[in-house]
Design a protein around this motif. Sequence first.
Motif, PDB file in Angstrom:
ATOM      1  N   LEU A 178       0.836  -1.199   0.000  1.00 39.62           N
ATOM      2  CA  LEU A 178       0.000   0.000   0.000  1.00 39.62           C
ATOM      3  C   LEU A 178       0.868   1.246   0.000  1.00 39.62           C
ATOM      4  O   LEU A 178       1.979   1.260   0.529  1.00 39.62           O
TER       5      LEU A 178
ATOM      6  N   VAL B  38       0.024   5.383   0.249  1.00 39.83           N
ATOM      7  CA  VAL B  38      -0.913   6.507   0.319  1.00 39.83           C
ATOM      8  C   VAL B  38      -0.131   7.807   0.323  1.00 39.83           C
ATOM      9  O   VAL B  38       0.959   7.901   0.886  1.00 39.83           O
TER      10      VAL B  38
ATOM     11  N   LEU C 227      -3.058  11.970   2.186  1.00 41.89           N
ATOM     12  CA  LEU C 227      -4.476  11.699   2.464  1.00 41.89           C
ATOM     13  C   LEU C 227      -5.035  12.737   3.416  1.00 41.89           C
ATOM     14  O   LEU C 227      -4.435  13.049   4.441  1.00 41.89           O
TER      15      LEU C 227
ATOM     16  N   SER D 106       0.993  10.478   4.464  1.00 39.97           N
ATOM     17  CA  SER D 106       1.679   9.754   3.403  1.00 39.97           C
ATOM     18  C   SER D 106       2.453   8.615   4.021  1.00 39.97           C
ATOM     19  O   SER D 106       3.181   8.815   4.999  1.00 39.97           O
TER      20      SER D 106
ATOM     21  N   LEU E 167      -7.594   2.609   4.394  1.00 40.78           N
ATOM     22  CA  LEU E 167      -6.674   1.559   3.943  1.00 40.78           C
ATOM     23  C   LEU E 167      -7.437   0.285   3.593  1.00 40.78           C
ATOM     24  O   LEU E 167      -7.060  -0.445   2.681  1.00 40.78           O
TER      25      LEU E 167
ATOM     26  N   CYS F 112     -10.388   0.154   2.352  1.00 41.27           N
ATOM     27  CA  CYS F 112     -11.376   0.426   1.286  1.00 41.27           C
ATOM     28  C   CYS F 112     -12.800   0.375   1.808  1.00 41.27           C
ATOM     29  O   CYS F 112     -13.738   0.048   1.082  1.00 41.27           O
TER      30      CYS F 112
ATOM     31  N   THR G  85      -4.185  10.259  -2.685  1.00 43.72           N
ATOM     32  CA  THR G  85      -4.256   9.041  -3.496  1.00 43.72           C
ATOM     33  C   THR G  85      -3.899   7.815  -2.674  1.00 43.72           C
ATOM     34  O   THR G  85      -3.173   7.894  -1.687  1.00 43.72           O
ATOM     35  N   TYR G  86      -4.432   6.683  -3.120  1.00 44.49           N
ATOM     36  CA  TYR G  86      -4.185   5.418  -2.446  1.00 44.49           C
ATOM     37  C   TYR G  86      -3.968   4.343  -3.502  1.00 44.49           C
ATOM     38  O   TYR G  86      -4.883   4.042  -4.276  1.00 44.49           O
TER      39      TYR G  86
ATOM     40  N   ASP H 188      -4.792   2.096  -8.310  1.00 45.45           N
ATOM     41  CA  ASP H 188      -5.300   3.352  -7.779  1.00 45.45           C
ATOM     42  C   ASP H 188      -6.751   3.161  -7.345  1.00 45.45           C
ATOM     43  O   ASP H 188      -7.661   3.079  -8.170  1.00 45.45           O
TER      44      ASP H 188
END
Length: 239
Positions: A6, A8, A11, A29, A55, A57, A65-66, A72
């Motif tokens: 992962l 990120v 965020l 981040s 994280l 979802c 962005t993740y 993405d």
Amino acid sequence: MGRPVLDVRELTKVYGEGDTEIRALDGVSLAVERGEYVAVMGSSGSGKSTLMNILGCLDVPTTGTYLLDGVDVGSLSDAQLALARNRLIGFVFQAFNLIPRTSAVANVELPLAYSGMRAAERRRRAMFSLDLVGLADRAEHEPSRLSGGQQQRVAVARALVTEPALLLADEPTGNLDSHATEDLLAVFDELNAAGRTIVLITHENEVGARADRLITLFDGRVAGDIRQEPSGRHAAAGV
Ligand code: ADP
Ligand code: MG
């Protein structure tokens, strides 16, 4: 090193507007590589659960962005997101959330229910997963006949049965006594030693100390991100 499990960037998560606006995440981040064991700590209200939900979802950020396993997440439809969640992430929560009056092995099988997999294969994988958490001999027990610690280990087996890229746990020891906590942490040690990627959220210092990386949140920001020598790990005899 390959791509992170992962990744990120910047965020944010904002609840409410104007005077009542709360920035639950304020520019987070971080990247987690395959095989890492990361603990996320921080006081109540620091944004841990908000981060975990993004994280996992289960929620979307306001901005940022993740990338999950290189994909993405922000570009996915709801259906694709649900699929990514089911395939890539195994969840463990503070509450064990097992189905009552249903055997341990049937609980562990549940995430495979709509996979189109044959019943015998589902059973085989569920037994393998139960064995990983040391509970193969309790396969036919219903949750009411298991201790809290055993129930949480069944929940871990259920989280693992789909072979997710990431095991994500929010306060998994929050309802456990010290003995059951130790058993669960020994399972996590073993899973990580076998290469599993674990992100564990906790407010308990002795739980955070078991990870090899410790991220601290404060007011929705990353206030610390250190590699540490995990303490308290041992050969998990009997687990
Ligand atoms: P933690 O898990 O570290 O205790 P949370 O992520 O639950 O922190 O919360 C971070 C901040 O966001 C807190 O101030 C909390 O009150 C606020 N918050 C969380 N969820 C919501 C929500 N659904 N609506 C409004 N505020 C929220
Ligand atoms: Mg929380």
